[in-house]
Design a protein around this motif. Structure first.
Motif, PDB file in Angstrom:
ATOM      1  N   UNK A 397      48.338  19.113  42.298  1.00 63.17           N
ATOM      2  CA  UNK A 397      48.767  17.708  42.331  1.00 63.17           C
ATOM      3  C   UNK A 397      48.845  17.188  43.776  1.00 63.17           C
ATOM      4  N   UNK A 398      49.282  18.031  44.690  1.00 61.01           N
ATOM      5  CA  UNK A 398      49.313  17.610  46.099  1.00 61.01           C
ATOM      6  C   UNK A 398      47.899  17.325  46.582  1.00 61.01           C
ATOM      7  N   UNK A 399      46.967  18.190  46.188  1.00 60.90           N
ATOM      8  CA  UNK A 399      45.572  17.985  46.607  1.00 60.90           C
ATOM      9  C   UNK A 399      44.947  16.770  45.919  1.00 60.90           C
ATOM     10  N   UNK A 400      45.424  16.447  44.738  1.00 63.92           N
ATOM     11  CA  UNK A 400      44.928  15.208  44.099  1.00 63.92           C
ATOM     12  C   UNK A 400      45.354  14.002  44.932  1.00 63.92           C
ATOM     13  N   UNK A 401      46.638  13.972  45.295  1.00 55.09           N
ATOM     14  CA  UNK A 401      47.144  12.792  46.004  1.00 55.09           C
ATOM     15  C   UNK A 401      46.643  12.735  47.442  1.00 55.09           C
ATOM     16  N   UNK A 425      15.702   8.119  42.121  1.00 51.28           N
ATOM     17  CA  UNK A 425      14.595   9.021  42.426  1.00 51.28           C
ATOM     18  C   UNK A 425      15.097  10.193  43.266  1.00 51.28           C
ATOM     19  N   UNK A 426      14.265  11.212  43.348  1.00 52.73           N
ATOM     20  CA  UNK A 426      14.589  12.398  44.164  1.00 52.73           C
ATOM     21  C   UNK A 426      15.073  11.998  45.541  1.00 52.73           C
ATOM     22  N   UNK A 427      15.880  12.825  46.125  1.00 54.38           N
ATOM     23  CA  UNK A 427      16.369  12.626  47.499  1.00 54.38           C
ATOM     24  C   UNK A 427      17.379  11.487  47.663  1.00 54.38           C
ATOM     25  N   UNK A 428      17.964  11.046  46.547  1.00 48.76           N
ATOM     26  CA  UNK A 428      19.033  10.050  46.686  1.00 48.76           C
ATOM     27  C   UNK A 428      20.288  10.754  47.205  1.00 48.76           C
ATOM     28  N   UNK A 429      20.932  10.098  48.175  1.00 44.19           N
ATOM     29  CA  UNK A 429      22.181  10.654  48.714  1.00 44.19           C
ATOM     30  C   UNK A 429      23.360  10.060  47.949  1.00 44.19           C
ATOM     31  N   UNK A 430      24.241  10.920  47.468  1.00 43.83           N
ATOM     32  CA  UNK A 430      25.441  10.468  46.762  1.00 43.83           C
ATOM     33  C   UNK A 430      26.672  10.803  47.599  1.00 43.83           C
ATOM     34  N   UNK A 431      27.588   9.861  47.584  1.00 46.19           N
ATOM     35  CA  UNK A 431      28.820  10.044  48.329  1.00 46.19           C
ATOM     36  C   UNK A 431      29.971  10.129  47.339  1.00 46.19           C
ATOM     37  N   UNK A 432      30.828  11.123  47.457  1.00 43.25           N
ATOM     38  CA  UNK A 432      31.923  11.261  46.494  1.00 43.25           C
ATOM     39  C   UNK A 432      33.218  10.739  47.107  1.00 43.25           C
ATOM     40  N   UNK A 433      33.779   9.732  46.474  1.00 41.73           N
ATOM     41  CA  UNK A 433      35.020   9.151  46.992  1.00 41.73           C
ATOM     42  C   UNK A 433      36.216   9.885  46.365  1.00 41.73           C
ATOM     43  N   UNK A 434      36.470  11.090  46.839  1.00 43.96           N
ATOM     44  CA  UNK A 434      37.504  11.905  46.187  1.00 43.96           C
ATOM     45  C   UNK A 434      38.881  11.255  46.220  1.00 43.96           C
ATOM     46  N   UNK A 435      39.166  10.581  47.319  1.00 44.30           N
ATOM     47  CA  UNK A 435      40.496   9.967  47.423  1.00 44.30           C
ATOM     48  C   UNK A 435      40.653   8.897  46.339  1.00 44.30           C
ATOM     49  N   UNK A 436      39.648   8.030  46.221  1.00 46.71           N
ATOM     50  CA  UNK A 436      39.724   6.967  45.204  1.00 46.71           C
ATOM     51  C   UNK A 436      39.719   7.565  43.802  1.00 46.71           C
ATOM     52  N   UNK A 437      38.967   8.632  43.610  1.00 47.35           N
ATOM     53  CA  UNK A 437      38.896   9.252  42.280  1.00 47.35           C
ATOM     54  C   UNK A 437      40.265   9.817  41.893  1.00 47.35           C
ATOM     55  N   UNK A 438      40.905  10.469  42.854  1.00 47.57           N
ATOM     56  CA  UNK A 438      42.227  11.054  42.597  1.00 47.57           C
ATOM     57  C   UNK A 438      43.297  10.000  42.362  1.00 47.57           C
ATOM     58  N   UNK A 439      43.018   8.773  42.761  1.00 50.93           N
ATOM     59  CA  UNK A 439      44.012   7.697  42.577  1.00 50.93           C
ATOM     60  C   UNK A 439      43.576   6.726  41.479  1.00 50.93           C
ATOM     61  N   UNK A 440      42.630   7.139  40.665  1.00 52.75           N
ATOM     62  CA  UNK A 440      42.120   6.273  39.602  1.00 52.75           C
ATOM     63  C   UNK A 440      43.109   6.252  38.429  1.00 52.75           C
ATOM     64  N   UNK A 441      43.575   5.048  38.118  1.00 55.50           N
ATOM     65  CA  UNK A 441      44.616   4.893  37.096  1.00 55.50           C
ATOM     66  C   UNK A 441      44.166   5.356  35.718  1.00 55.50           C
ATOM     67  N   UNK A 442      42.893   5.186  35.423  1.00 48.48           N
ATOM     68  CA  UNK A 442      42.421   5.561  34.084  1.00 48.48           C
ATOM     69  C   UNK A 442      42.497   7.071  33.879  1.00 48.48           C
ATOM     70  N   UNK A 443      42.218   7.820  34.944  1.00 44.10           N
ATOM     71  CA  UNK A 443      42.276   9.285  34.821  1.00 44.10           C
ATOM     72  C   UNK A 443      43.698   9.782  35.044  1.00 44.10           C
ATOM     73  N   UNK A 444      44.397   9.120  35.968  1.00 42.53           N
ATOM     74  CA  UNK A 444      45.741   9.587  36.327  1.00 42.53           C
ATOM     75  C   UNK A 444      46.748   8.440  36.213  1.00 42.53           C
ATOM     76  N   UNK A 445      47.377   8.283  35.048  1.00 43.03           N
ATOM     77  CA  UNK A 445      48.390   7.228  34.942  1.00 43.03           C
ATOM     78  C   UNK A 445      49.443   7.404  36.039  1.00 43.03           C
TER      79      UNK A 445
END
Ligand code: HEM
Length: 537
Positions: A397-401, A425-445
């Motif tokens: 939970x600490x790492x989520x927040x 297409x191939x070679x697309x770069x994806x960026x993961x917004x872990x902070x925003x994901x961990x604070x997403x209300x739908x996943x984490x009330x």
């Protein structure tokens, strides 16, 4: 009729079916499918993150899948404005939340990568990961190694060479049972740290405050990871810190603080601006510290061999005796392991202690778990701490927040992929917004509330695991995960038996700052009230 066949089996909208179907039908009649795919997606999905796949193309209606061109886009100018004038360069994690609010859960960020900021989208990307996953451009890290003639380590190496390197590094580290063998070593470091806390708190006017705790935890983490990597104690927890240790800590900070600027600035500016020089000096400090310790170990091994004595050891001895690794490779890999092993665990522990001090009811549950799981007359073992569910949930939970690595990424090069209903297409770069994901209300009330219990619910109610993957995912996931977890569990378990942690009213609220890793915005001080347990640490 075709429509229900296409839509119902894979209902990808956020709206309930009874709301969505009439809406979709209306658009269908008006030909909106063909004319305005993006507008449809927005109105129908409540955000592209809810869309996992595009419906199969109706055969006679030239359905065109949405592509990267259809994504909302942040311009480079907007990004630069936010970084420079709005100060987001040290709050990149908060920028994730701002951009998600403006552009939705999937968009092109100002660097032309695709940012994803829901657990579901992240899962889709990672489930499509390459055979040899690639996090992105590591050229400025490689440049330093090339400049000084060091080998590449697990962060900088790529493709098959990376895979082979990981095969060597994973051994004795990655499996849960590998980590357990370091339990006694880490336990000794934790015991010394508890002793140091007693020493530090009694120097405070009230006799219970430890100031600059983040720096103390830095020393703890360095001591712990060095005791594993170099099979030697550095003495960072003594009253007098050995010379060179603080230089190393400062060097990491210097490298990280200049990393982003070096990445952004053109090469021609390096002689004019101070960043490159500071960045190289930071790396020099990191490598010289690591290579000195490796050389010391090699001398020790050589002396033993010269005297026909057996050489026994753990991680470094294993690496040095591995015929697949040259000394140049060992320097490169061990320096990267050392670098990765200090900021990460120390900052996570800082956040965890801070959160426990703010949520006394959680601390009480943790204390009860620890007290009932381990008899009072002996120290907890590595096996015991890994079997404590609440303790594990507290760290998770600490790492989520406060995910210490608040963003990550992949370049998917093996094949074209479909993510969130968009074709890439191939070679697309994806960026993961872990902070925003961990604070997403739908996943984490109530995302801003520390609730370790959320991880202890039954599998139906537990949050999507991709909502908080602090150690990454798959074959390129964190190699030090088991060591880090063991270190943090042992630390918290010992500490809980000795102290009740309370906020220091003088410190006030902590905010997070992103310096590649997520750190507190000021020195942390907390009160450590002696529980009078008299336990052996
Ligand atoms: C709280 C502690 C830690 C956290 C949250 C953490 C997190 C991460 C994350 C998110 C990644 C990227 C994974 C991916 O891209 O899928 C990573 C990679 C890595 N970590 Fe950790 N880490 C921690 C501690 C450690 C420790 C103690 C070590 C060293 C023993 C370590 C060594 C590494 C290395 C070498 C990599 C690069 C792996 C590769 O690219 O093959 N980490 N870590």
């Amino acid at each position: 009729m075709l429509l229900p066949i296409v839509l119902i089996p894979q209902h990808f909208c956020a709206f309930p079916l009874h709301v969505c179907l009439p809406l979709c039908k209306l658009m269908w009649k008006k030909g909106s499918w063909l004319l305005r795919p993006l507008a449809w997606a927005r109105s129908c999905s409540g955000g592209a993150g809810r869309v996992s796949t595009v419906p199969a193309s109706p055969p006679n209606l030239r359905f065109k899948p949405r592509t990267v061109e259809d994504l909302p886009r942040v311009s480079l100018w907007e990004l630069l404005y936010r970084l420079t004038f709005q100060g987001f360069h040290s709050h990149m994690h908060e920028l994730q939340i701002l951009e998600k609010g403006r552009y939705g859960p999937i968009y092109r960020n100002g660097m032309n990568a695709v940012s994803v900021s829901t657990a579901k989208l992240l899962e889709e990307v990672l489930r499509n990961d390459d055979k040899f996953p690639n996090r992105g451009d590591m050229s400025i890290w490689k440049e330093y190694r090339d400049l000084r003639g060091y080998g590449y380590g697990p962060f900088t190496e790529k493709d098959e060479r990376w895979y082979n390197l990981r095969a060597v590094l994973n051994k004795r580290m990655l499996r849960p049972k590998d980590a357990l063998q370091y339990g006694d070593t880490i336990g000794e470091v934790v015991t010394d740290f508890i002793r140091r806390i007693y020493f530090l708190r009694q120097r405070s006017p009230t006799g219970d405050v430890v100031t600059d705790l983040n720096n103390e935890l830095y020393h703890f983490s360095l001591e712990a990871i060095a005791s594993i990597l170099f099979e030697t104690r550095l003495g960072c927890l003594e009253e007098e810190i050995p010379t060179g240790t603080q230089d190393f800590i400062n060097a990491i900070s210097q490298m990280f603080s200049n990393n982003f600027q070096v990445f952004l600035m053109p090469k021609w500016s390096r002689g004019l601006l101070p960043y490159w020089r500071r960045y190289v000096a930071g790396w020099d400090g990191i490598f010289s510290f690591a290579t000195r310790l490796i050389d010391r170990k090699m001398e020790f091994i050589q002396q033993h061999l010269d005297n026909n004595q057996n050489v026994e050891g753990e991680y470094l001895t294993y690496l040095l005796s591995n015929t697949q690794m040259s000394i140049k490779d060992v320097y490169g890999s061990v320096s990267e392991l050392l670098l990765a092993g200090v900021d990460t665990t120390s900052n996570t522990l800082t956040w965890t202690l801070y959160l426990l001090s703010k949520y006394p009811q959680c601390q009480e549950i943790l204390f009860k778990e620890v007290s009932t799981s381990v008899p009072a007359d002996r120290a907890p073992s590595a096996e015991e701490v890994t079997r404590m569910p609440y303790l594990r949930a507290v760290v998770k939970e600490s790492l989520r927040m406060f995910p210490v690595i608040p963003m990550n990424g992949r370049i998917l090069a093996d094949k074209d992929v479909m993510i969130g209903g968009y074709q890439f297409s191939k070679n697309t770069a994806f960026n993961f917004s872990h902070y925003a994901i961990g604070r997403d209300e739908d996943t984490f009330p109530e995302p801003a509330t520390f609730m370790p219990e959320r991880w202890l619910q039954d599998s139906h109610n537990r949050p999507n695991a991709f909502g908080a993957i602090a150690f990454g995912f798959g074959v390129r996931g964190c190699v030090g995960r088991r060591i880090a977890e063991l270190e943090m569990y042992l630390f918290l378990c010992h500490l809980m038996r000795h102290f009740e942690i309370k906020p220091d009213p003088k410190m006030g609220e902590l905010k997070s700052v992103c310096r590649t890793v997520l750190i507190p915005d000021k020195p942390v001080s907390l009160r450590f009230l002696d529980r009078g347990s008299g336990h052996a640490a």
